[in-house]
Design a protein around this motif. Structure first.
Motif, PDB file in Angstrom:
ATOM      1  N   HIS A  51       0.688  -1.251  -0.238  1.00  0.00           N
ATOM      2  CA  HIS A  51       0.037  -0.075  -0.135  1.00  0.00           C
ATOM      3  C   HIS A  51       0.993   1.216   0.101  1.00  0.00           C
ATOM      4  O   HIS A  51       1.616   1.491   0.945  1.00  0.00           O
ATOM      5  CB  HIS A  51      -0.965  -0.100   1.185  1.00  0.00           C
ATOM      6  N   ASP A  97      -4.104   6.141   4.791  1.00  0.00           N
ATOM      7  CA  ASP A  97      -5.322   6.559   4.250  1.00  0.00           C
ATOM      8  C   ASP A  97      -5.671   7.280   5.796  1.00  0.00           C
ATOM      9  O   ASP A  97      -5.787   6.917   6.654  1.00  0.00           O
ATOM     10  CB  ASP A  97      -6.159   5.307   4.279  1.00  0.00           C
ATOM     11  N   HIS A 151     -12.229   8.719   3.077  1.00  0.00           N
ATOM     12  CA  HIS A 151     -10.636   9.071   3.406  1.00  0.00           C
ATOM     13  C   HIS A 151      -9.820   9.630   2.517  1.00  0.00           C
ATOM     14  O   HIS A 151     -10.244   9.383   1.212  1.00  0.00           O
ATOM     15  CB  HIS A 151     -10.136   7.710   3.996  1.00  0.00           C
ATOM     16  N   HIS A 166      -6.424   9.091   0.510  1.00  0.00           N
ATOM     17  CA  HIS A 166      -5.136   8.270   0.432  1.00  0.00           C
ATOM     18  C   HIS A 166      -4.320   9.367   0.031  1.00  0.00           C
ATOM     19  O   HIS A 166      -4.258   9.981  -1.071  1.00  0.00           O
ATOM     20  CB  HIS A 166      -5.397   7.415  -0.625  1.00  0.00           C
TER      21      HIS A 166
HETATM   22 ZN    ZN Z   1      -4.981   3.903   0.537  1.00  0.00          ZN
END
Ligand code: ZN
Length: 281
Positions: free
Chosen positions: A127, A131, A219, A221
Motif C-alpha cells: 500500500h 489512508d 478518507h 489516500h
Molecule cells: Zn490507500
C-alpha cells in the motif's frame, strides 16, 4: 369485527401466540439496533457541507516552482485525522514486510498477476501511502466525517496531473522542487470537487480539492514519492511494470513478482508522515 375475527383465529390456533410474541421481541431488538447504528454512524451518513474555497489567483502554466520551503499535512488540523488499519486506529506500521501501513484486506483478487498468471490477493500488495480518516477528540475513528474535508497542498509546487478514477474519486498529483534540487511528488486520492488544473502553481496550504463523500469509508489516500508516473520503474515484462489500476501505474497499490523490486526503497515511495515531519515549516 375484524379484531374479533383475529381473536377467534388466535384462540383457534394457540401456537400462533408464541410466534407473535417472538416477532414483537425481534421488532423491538431491530428498532434498538437501528437506534444504536444511527447514533454510532448516523452523522457519517450526512456529509458536512462543502467548505468555502477561495478562488485561485491568475497564473502562468508550468512555471518553474521555487524550492518548497516547508511541508505540512494535507488534512488540518493534522491531529484530527489518522490512518485506519483493520480495526486499529492510530499511526501504526502494520505491514511487517515493508514497515508500512497496509489496509489491504483479505484475499480479494485484483488485476496484478504473478509470473504464473495467477491474480495476487489484495493482502499481498504494498500500500503506497496512508489512508487518513477523521478522528474524534479521543483519537477514535469518526466514520465518514472526513467527507468534504478540505484537502490542502502539502507544500509549494505545480500540479502535474489530475485524474478521474470514477467511483474511487479523483487523483491530484503535485510536483515539488526540494531543497537539494531533486523533485518530490505528493498524491491525493479519493478526492472530489478538484479546484486545480495541470500546470497550475499551488502554495502550501492551498485547498486543491475536498475528500470525496464515500459514506463511512470517506478518507484521503495520501502518498509522497520520488517519481511522477510509476510505469517505467520496473523492468518491462515484469508484474510491477503492468498498469494495474487502469489509471496511473504506481498509484495506490503496487506489487512485483520479485520481492526485492517491490520494496519501497527500490521504487521511490516515501513515508508521508516521516517526510513531512523532517520538513515542517
Ligand atoms: Zn490507500
Amino acid at each position: 369485527m375484524k379484531t374479533c375475527l383475529a381473536y377467534k383465529t388466535m384462540r383457534k390456533h394457540h401456537h400462533i401466540r408464541p410466534i407473535l410474541a417472538l416477532l414483537a421481541i425481534l421488532a423491538c431488538l431491530g428498532a434498538l439496533a437501528g437506534l444504536y447504528a444511527w447514533r454510532r454512524f448516523g452523522r457519517g451518513l450526512i456529509p458536512p457541507p462543502l467548505p468555502f474555497i477561495p478562488t485561485a489567483l491568475p497564473y502562468a502554466l508550468w512555471p518553474t516552482p521555487p524550492a518548497a520551503d516547508g511541508f505540512d499535512y494535507p488534512l488540518l488540523p493534522a491531529e484530527s485525522y489518522g490512518p485506519y488499519v483493520q480495526g486499529i486506529t492510530g499511526p501504526l506500521a502494520v505491514d511487517t514486510r515493508y514497515g508500512a501501513q497496509n489496509p489491504a484486506q483479505g484475499d480479494r483478487a485484483n488485476c496484478f498477476r504473478d509470473a504464473g498468471g495467477d491474480s495476487v490477493p489484495f493482502s499481498q500488495l504494498y500500500h503506497a501511502g496512508i489512508d487518513l480518516f477523521a478522528l474524534d477528540g479521543a483519537g477514535q475513528l469518526a466514520w465518514g466525517e472526513a467527507a468534504h474535508a478540505p484537502v490542502h497542498a502539502v507544500a509549494d509546487g505545480v500540479v502535474v496531473a489530475t485524474l478521474n478514477a470514477g467511483s474511487e474519486g479523483h487523483i491530484v498529483i503535485i510536483e515539488h522542487l526540494l531543497a537539494d534540487a531533486s523533485n518530490g511528488y505528493s498524491v491525493y486520492w479519493h478526492v472530489d470537487h478538484v479546484q486545480v488544473q495541470p500546470g497550475q502553481p499551488v502554495t502550501r496550504g492551498q485547498i486543491v480539492a475536498v475528500v470525496k463523500d464515500m459514506g463511512l469509508n470517506s478518507h484521503l489516500h495520501w502518498e509522497t514519492r520520488a517519481f511522477r508516473d510509476g510505469s517505467d520503474l520496473f523492468p518491462a515484462g515484469t508484474a510491477g511494470a503492468e498498469r494495474c489500476n487502469g489509471h496511473e501505474a504506481g498509484v495506490g497499490y503496487t506489487w512485483d513478482d520479485d520481492p526485492a523490486r517491490a520494496h519501497p526503497d527500490f521504487y521511490g515511495y516515501l513515508d508521508p508522515i516521516a517526510f513531512v515531519e523532517a520538513r515542517r515549516p
